[in-house]
Design a protein around this motif. Structure first.
Motif, PDB file in Angstrom:
ATOM      1  N   VAL A 202       0.970  -1.105  -0.097  1.00  0.00           N
ATOM      2  CA  VAL A 202       0.068   0.103   0.018  1.00  0.00           C
ATOM      3  C   VAL A 202       1.017   1.069  -0.077  1.00  0.00           C
ATOM      4  O   VAL A 202       2.279   1.390   0.302  1.00  0.00           O
ATOM      5  CB  VAL A 202      -0.773   0.098   1.150  1.00  0.00           C
ATOM      6  N   GLN A 206      -2.408   7.214   2.480  1.00  0.00           N
ATOM      7  CA  GLN A 206      -3.610   6.825   1.941  1.00  0.00           C
ATOM      8  C   GLN A 206      -3.863   5.355   2.279  1.00  0.00           C
ATOM      9  O   GLN A 206      -5.282   5.028   2.418  1.00  0.00           O
ATOM     10  CB  GLN A 206      -3.775   7.174   0.865  1.00  0.00           C
ATOM     11  N   ARG A 207      -3.074   4.488   2.214  1.00  0.00           N
ATOM     12  CA  ARG A 207      -3.091   3.083   2.444  1.00  0.00           C
ATOM     13  C   ARG A 207      -3.835   2.480   1.091  1.00  0.00           C
ATOM     14  O   ARG A 207      -4.571   1.474   1.129  1.00  0.00           O
ATOM     15  CB  ARG A 207      -4.012   2.774   3.540  1.00  0.00           C
ATOM     16  N   ARG A 208      -3.549   3.237   0.078  1.00  0.00           N
ATOM     17  CA  ARG A 208      -4.222   2.648  -1.131  1.00  0.00           C
ATOM     18  C   ARG A 208      -3.192   1.640  -1.964  1.00  0.00           C
ATOM     19  O   ARG A 208      -2.003   1.641  -1.904  1.00  0.00           O
ATOM     20  CB  ARG A 208      -4.334   3.935  -2.319  1.00  0.00           C
ATOM     21  N   THR A 209      -4.003   0.386  -2.295  1.00  0.00           N
ATOM     22  CA  THR A 209      -3.273  -0.571  -2.817  1.00  0.00           C
ATOM     23  C   THR A 209      -2.319   0.113  -4.179  1.00  0.00           C
ATOM     24  O   THR A 209      -3.111   0.097  -5.068  1.00  0.00           O
ATOM     25  CB  THR A 209      -3.802  -1.911  -3.259  1.00  0.00           C
ATOM     26  N   ARG A 210      -0.936  -0.265  -4.162  1.00  0.00           N
ATOM     27  CA  ARG A 210      -0.298   0.060  -5.572  1.00  0.00           C
ATOM     28  C   ARG A 210       0.399  -1.223  -6.060  1.00  0.00           C
ATOM     29  O   ARG A 210       0.866  -0.846  -7.072  1.00  0.00           O
ATOM     30  CB  ARG A 210       0.750   1.055  -4.929  1.00  0.00           C
TER      31      ARG A 210
END
Length: 479
Positions: A202, A206-210
């Motif tokens: 992540v 933001q803890r958005r999966t990348r």
């Protein structure tokens, strides 16, 4: 020894009557003369025996020297043969030299066999003489052994023997279990029973999966799934590493192909075994696989341990550069030393540096060995287009520490555990049927031809948006 027999016969041939006659008063002088003569004969026999033994030792020494010289000449002939083979000569010129060398080698071998046969014959003759002498001489009296019984020592000896037997049985059982497990793993690899589980990587904060890391699992049967710590050691010992890496790479490329259809520039990372990194042949095989699927390499990241990266030979570094030229990005994994050269890493194709979160926290607390502040490490690596990845994060306070350090990516159980991949990800994409393509190419009939009213245009269907003032919008939002 054979020369002693006539002397013994001459000495023992004097009868008892003759000795009695010699002992009479008139025969004392004759008896003394006979005894002196017998003593001289015995001394001569012993001297002759010593000479024979000395000659025999000289013969054996000469035979040993001849054998050594023959062995030396055989080595020289072999070196000469190799030199002749390496000399730039035509086959017609080299053939006589080879024939002469072969003939000399055969003669040297024949002479060695003859010398060995002579030495063996002499040794057998000595052995027969020793046996004959042992038969004639009375056996020496051996003292009877005195038994000494120590109960404690005997008990300890029995305990040691039992312990040794148990240890040997345990080692044998471990070997059988290891062989059985190796056979099971080999069968699973040959049948392609390799599963890949994905753990997200992540972006902070933001803890958005990348991206995802592909973690390998081995399916033995329906109810048994082996984790890496259960089979990687056996894979390394038995040489199954390149086979496993090829299977994992093909699955990672399939996942990269699937991620290429998504938005956001997602990637998948995979690991290779140390046996593959240390073998230029295995790396070349994986490089050919990557070259075949070059269009998916942009969504693939190959992880490499730091200790392996620092020990790569020039050939492996060259293959690394070839993979990087084909679009493959690399991640430095299992980092234990944060003293890094960003420019050198970027030139080798490294785009990510993955280290445990505890290592970053140690640098943050001043317990590390960096020459710069821990908070400046991420910005220094970012200037070289290298992102830091904090691994093994298990709680939210650690996440807060990583955000404070400016680390870009994170991975750990706090975000998600590894999960299996859906089967449709590995399915081949379906090609568009030719009939549909031909229908799309043909012009569609208009409404005028079919007798229906013409369809409304999209501009007519969509109502024009009503223009509103900013004050009305603000009033509606605050209501």
């Amino acid at each position: 020894m054979n020369a002693l027999h006539p002397l013994a016969a001459a000495v023992t041939g004097v009868s008892a009557g003759a000795i009695t006659t010699l002992l009479l008063p008139g025969g004392l002088g004759a008896a003394a003369g006979l005894l002196i003569c017998g003593g001289g004969l015995i001394g001569t026999a012993r001297l002759y025996e010593r000479r024979l033994l000395a000659q025999r030792e000289q013969i054996f020494a000469g035979l040993g020297e001849v054998k050594v010289r023959l062995a030396t000449n055989a080595i020289r002939l072999d070196n000469l043969s190799q030199r002749v083979e390496q000399m730039p000569m035509r086959e017609a010129d080299a053939a006589p030299a080879r024939a002469a060398i072969n003939e000399l080698t055969a003669e040297v071998g024949l002479l060695g066999d003859l010398i060995h046969q002579v030495a063996t014959t002499l040794a057998d003759h000595d052995a027969q003489l020793t046996v004959a002498q042992a038969r004639q001489a009375p056996p020496p009296a051996k003292p009877a052994p005195v038994p000494v019984i120590d109960p404690e020592a005997a008990r300890q000896a029995r305990l040691d023997a039992i312990a040794a037997e148990r240890e040997e049985a345990e080692r044998a059982a471990e070997r059988r279990a290891a062989d059985k497990r190796a056979a099971v793993i080999s069968t699973a690899l040959s049948e392609g029973k390799v599963e890949v589980h994905l753990q997200p990587i992540v972006q902070l904060p933001q803890r958005r999966t990348r991206g995802y890391e592909a973690l390998v699992r081995l399916r033995v049967d329906e109810n048994t799934l082996l984790l890496p710590e259960d089979f990687l050691s056996i894979v390394e010992q038995r040489g199954f590493g390149p086979t496993l890496d090829a299977l994992v790479l093909t699955r990672a490329l399939a996942i990269a192909r699937h991620l290429g259809t998504k938005e956001g520039g997602l990637f998948v990372s995979c690991n290779f075994s140390e046996a593959t990194w240390s073998s230029s042949k295995a790396l070349a095989t994986l490089s050919r696989i990557l070259d075949r699927y070059r269009e998916h390499n942009g969504h693939l990241v190959v992880e490499m341990p730091q200790r392996v990266f620092r020990a790569l030979d020039p050939a492996s570094l060259g293959l690394l550069g070839a993979m990087s030229a084909n679009g493959v990005r690399f991640a430095l994994d299992q980092v234990a030393d944060l003293r890094l050269d960003p420019i050198a890493l970027f030139d080798r194709g490294i785009r990510f540096v993955k280290a445990p979160a505890t290592l970053f926290q140690a640098e943050m607390a001043g317990e590390g060995s960096l020459d710069i502040a821990a908070g400046d490490l991420a910005s220094m690596m970012a200037r070289a287009s290298i992102a830091l990845v904090a691994d093994e994060i298990a709680d939210n306070p650690t996440v807060a520490d990583m955000i404070e350090l400016g680390i870009t990516y994170a991975q750990g159980l706090i975000f998600s555990p590894p999960r299996p991949v859906k089967p449709e990800v590995f399915a081949e994409p379906e090609a568009a049927p030719p009939a549909a393509a031909s229908e799309a190419a043909l012009p569609r009939p208009t409404a005028e031809v079919l007798g229906y009213p013409p369809p409304a245009s999209p501009a007519q269907d969509e109502a024009k948006p009503e223009r509103q003032s900013f004050r009305s919008v603000l009033r509606r939002a605050s209501a």
